[in-house]
Design an enzyme around this catalytic site. Structure first.
Site, PDB file in Angstrom:
ATOM      1  N   ASN A 230       0.852  -1.070   0.127  1.00  0.00           N
ATOM      2  CA  ASN A 230      -0.001  -0.004   0.000  1.00  0.00           C
ATOM      3  C   ASN A 230       0.795   1.082  -0.056  1.00  0.00           C
ATOM      4  OD1 ASN A 230      -1.848   1.755   0.190  1.00  0.00           O
ATOM      5  ND2 ASN A 230      -2.406   1.386   2.459  1.00  0.00           N
ATOM      6  N   ASN A 266     -10.090  -1.370  -0.529  1.00  0.00           N
ATOM      7  CA  ASN A 266     -10.549  -2.649  -0.804  1.00  0.00           C
ATOM      8  C   ASN A 266     -10.138  -3.504  -1.994  1.00  0.00           C
ATOM      9  OD1 ASN A 266     -12.212  -2.403   1.554  1.00  0.00           O
ATOM     10  ND2 ASN A 266     -13.935  -1.422   0.066  1.00  0.00           N
ATOM     11  N   GLY A 288       0.006  -0.855   6.601  1.00  0.00           N
ATOM     12  CA  GLY A 288      -0.470  -0.887   8.124  1.00  0.00           C
ATOM     13  C   GLY A 288      -1.452  -1.999   8.374  1.00  0.00           C
ATOM     14  N   ASP A 289      -2.093  -2.019   9.448  1.00  0.00           N
ATOM     15  CA  ASP A 289      -3.146  -2.785  10.208  1.00  0.00           C
ATOM     16  C   ASP A 289      -4.234  -3.030   9.048  1.00  0.00           C
ATOM     17  OD1 ASP A 289      -1.227  -3.872  11.920  1.00  0.00           O
ATOM     18  OD2 ASP A 289      -2.273  -2.303  13.397  1.00  0.00           O
ATOM     19  N   SER A 321       0.410   3.532  10.565  1.00  0.00           N
ATOM     20  CA  SER A 321       0.475   4.531  11.702  1.00  0.00           C
ATOM     21  C   SER A 321       0.656   3.664  13.115  1.00  0.00           C
ATOM     22  CB  SER A 321      -0.582   5.310  11.650  1.00  0.00           C
ATOM     23  OG  SER A 321      -0.434   6.171  10.473  1.00  0.00           O
TER      24      SER A 321
END
Length: 675
Positions: A230, A266, A288-289, A321
């Site tokens: 990402n 998505n 990230g998560d 983050s």
């Protein structure tokens, strides 16, 4: 410091060094007899300290280096553990720049296609990861290796635990063990001996890998890795972080990968739910998560989820983050995190080890989804979502907004029902995915694919890799040629397309690895993907054992209720919500438990401030539940807000406000863990 260990062998060892590589059946038959253990005598010369004799042995524990005195006694012994070693390379001696640029400088399998110095290759042609010098490269070089030196070098890459000082924290430090072979009269014979050590090391390393990470071929190569990146996660530098800090580790471990860059929200859900995943052994989220959340949900929207999940491990490179999952994995396995979080995660990705991980099924009013980290309502969710407006501040945005929200404290009215765990915390860690999913298994159907095009990374200036630890450990100073990070002496010898430290090719991976970028006009474009997700019926994944959200809960199953004003409710199943938020100290990756933390309205601000301040150390939770703060280990819970406003988050992502219920699915996924 530039020194190396030189090897000399007796005439009796010449025959053994030229022995043909044994077949896989022979290797398995001789494994118990130590057939893959190798040892020999090496010499090193130092201008200040003179010559030394070393006995070097490679076995299942790693490299053992013993310095011998002139009388033959052991003066000093050091060990490089097999769990710290990631890979090795057989290399030719230092050559002229013309030969280095010709591409005939490194190990390559004999049946591999020739690869030019520019890094061009054919991704659709069967290739193998470079392992030893190819026939073509040997024919193109003089037998003396150029310049009269017939030596062959074996470079062993390891990341060992070190401490700069007594007060500093442990960290992983890149270490290169250099073995120089020059016992024979020709370069070919010396390279053959170096290759024998290389193959022995690779066999020892593959013994530490789980079965799903090794390809079922004669040479047992590592299977491919799928990387989803990402580019907008965290501060927006995920691509640079991957190229500079992760790619070199993958190169050294000879792990081939395919990388896809996400194009829209998505994207990972659509990709994981529709693609055939048989070619990959694991999926790595570089972000990230939130990206990991999409991967989990995409997998559990597959019709063949019960077949895929046991054979596909999941990993994460923390570039977001919060990075709660990466921090939790490091914490559970006592792996250093703060000094080099990306390096630790990269080593975890190539470890070849995995662990079951709990996933929580969340039922909302109009849909269901799956969570791996947390479900929140109230204070922490408010901070998580509202602080997005100052996202440019990175992780510090959470601290700043927490103080703001503490001053402007809100309370929420609602009802929370929960089903306590039946036994002590962690008692259900032995539950496995196979038993849970036995009745859910369905036949695999063909997956949709999308058109892709190669996005070649060319023409980019190579960046310099600066390690935060560039000193030589004193305990190894008189043992072997150890070089932390990438110093000039190692660069001059390994400056090729194979090297993680190559100046020319730092942004390239090994020959099998491919960089993909989905075309904007592909079927996964944002509009079509969003519409597809809205219209898809979530009929797959494990079925729920709870009543429907609109039905009452059975009183005879032991459900308990908390009702009234709440400052927050947070359900957590990992130890950390962020890099310095140790929220559930007793949580484990696979304990079948949701830790439900409730803070009641009426708590004083000093008490709440103490709770928030101590979250970084994990001392914020009371040993015994009190009037305002409660810690409830549960298997399932239901949240019914009485207000018509507020923020609810799942894995840090905002979902529609309203009632929800959640239940834990013990050990249904697999996550990659350190050795």
């Amino acid at each position: 410091m530039n020194e190396s260990l030189d090897k000399t062998t007796s005439p009796s060892s010449v025959a053994s060094s030229s022995r043909a590589t044994p077949s896989r059946a022979e290797e398995e038959a001789d494994a118990d007899e130590g057939h893959h253990d190798v040892s020999d005598t090496f010499y090193t010369s130092q201008r200040k300290k003179g010559s030394h004799v070393f006995r070097v042995r490679l076995d299942a524990t790693g490299f053992t280096l013993q310095r011998e005195s002139p009388a033959g006694s052991i003066v000093k012994e050091q060990q490089v553990r097999i769990s710290d070693i990631v890979g090795a390379r057989c290399m030719r001696p230092k050559k002229s720049r013309r030969l280095a640029m010709s591409g005939a400088c490194a190990c390559s399998s004999g049946n591999s296609p020739a690869i030019s110095a520019s890094g061009d290759h054919h991704p659709h042609r069967p290739v193998t990861t470079p392992s030893k010098c190819s026939t073509n490269s040997r024919e193109n070089l003089p037998l003396d290796g150029g310049g009269g030196d017939v030596s062959a070098f074996l470079y062993v890459f390891a990341y060992v635990l070190k401490k700069r000082s007594l007060r500093s924290e442990l960290h992983r430090e890149r270490t290169v063990l250099t073995l120089r072979f020059r016992s024979f009269d020709t370069f070919e014979d010396n390279m053959r001996e170096a290759d024998r050590w290389y193959r022995s090391l690779r066999w020892q390393l593959h013994r530490t890998l789980e079965e799903i990470f090794v390809a079922p071929t004669a040479d047992e190569r590592r299977r491919r890795v799928l990387v989803l990146l990402n580019p907008k996660s965290g501060s927006g530098d995920a691509r640079e972080v991957f190229n500079m800090h992760v790619t070199p580790v993958l190169n050294e471990a000879e792990v081939p990968y395919d990388m896809y860059v996400t194009k829209h929200s998505n994207f990972a859900i659509e990709f994981m739910s529709t693609r055939c995943l048989d070619a990959w052994c694991c999926v790595v989220a570089v972000g990230g998560d939130g990206l990991f959340h999409e991967i989990i949900n995409g997998l559990l929207q597959r019709q063949d989820w019960a077949h895929v999940l046991p054979h596909l491990a999941l990993g994460i490179i923390p570039c977001g983050s919060g990075n709660g999952l990466a921090r939790s994995i490091a914490h559970c396995y006592n792996e250093p995190y703060f000094s080099k979080p990306v390096l630790g995660a990269a080593l975890t990705v190539i470890s070849g080890r995995s662990s079951p991980m709990d996933v929580v099924r969340v039922q909302l009013q109009n849909r269901s989804l799956y969570s791996f980290l947390s479900i929140g309502w109230g204070l922490i969710s408010d901070v998580d979502i509202e602080s997005e407006r100052i996202r440019l501040l990175g992780y510090q945005r959470f601290t700043i907004w927490t103080l703001y929200r503490l001053v402007n404290l809100r309370t929420y009215n609602g009802r929370i029902s929960y089903l306590p765990t039946e036994q002590q915390i962690g008692s259900s860690s032995s539950q496995s995915h196979s038993g849970y999913a036995a009745d859910q298994r369905r036949r695999m159907q063909g997956s949709r694919s999308c058109n892709t095009h190669m996005d070649i990374l060319s023409g980019q200036p190579a960046a310099s890799y600066h390690s935060s630890a560039e000193y030589l450990p004193q305990e190894f100073a008189d043992v072997i040629s150890l070089e932390t990070s990438i110093n000039q002496s190692f660069r001059s010898r390994c400056d090729s397309w194979l090297s993680g430290g190559s100046r020319r090719s730092f942004y390239y991976s090994i020959s099998e690895s491919i960089y993909h970028s989905l075309a904007d006009e592909s079927e996964l474009a944002g509009g079509l993907a969003a519409a597809s997700l809205e219209n898809r019926q979530l009929n797959y994944g494990p079925s729920s054992e709870l009543p429907d959200l609109g039905e009452p809960l059975p009183e005879d199953q032991g459900w308990l209720v908390e009702e009234g004003e709440f400052v927050m409710m947070h359900a957590v199943y990992q130890t950390h919500l962020g890099i310095d938020c140790h929220f559930a100290p007793k949580a484990q990756l696979n304990d079948g438990t949701i830790y439900l933390i409730l803070i009641r309205g009426g708590i004083s601000r000093p008490h709440l401030l103490s709770f928030l301040y101590n979250m970084s150390s994990g001392t914020h939770l009371p040993d015994v539940n009190n009037e305002y703060v409660k810690v409830l280990p549960v298997k399932a819970f239901r949240l019914e807000p009485h207000d018509n406003h507020g923020i609810i988050t799942v894995d840090g992502e905002r979902v529609e406000f309203g009632p929800l219920q959640a239940e834990v699915l013990p050990g249904i996924a697999r996550v990659m863990v350190p050795k």
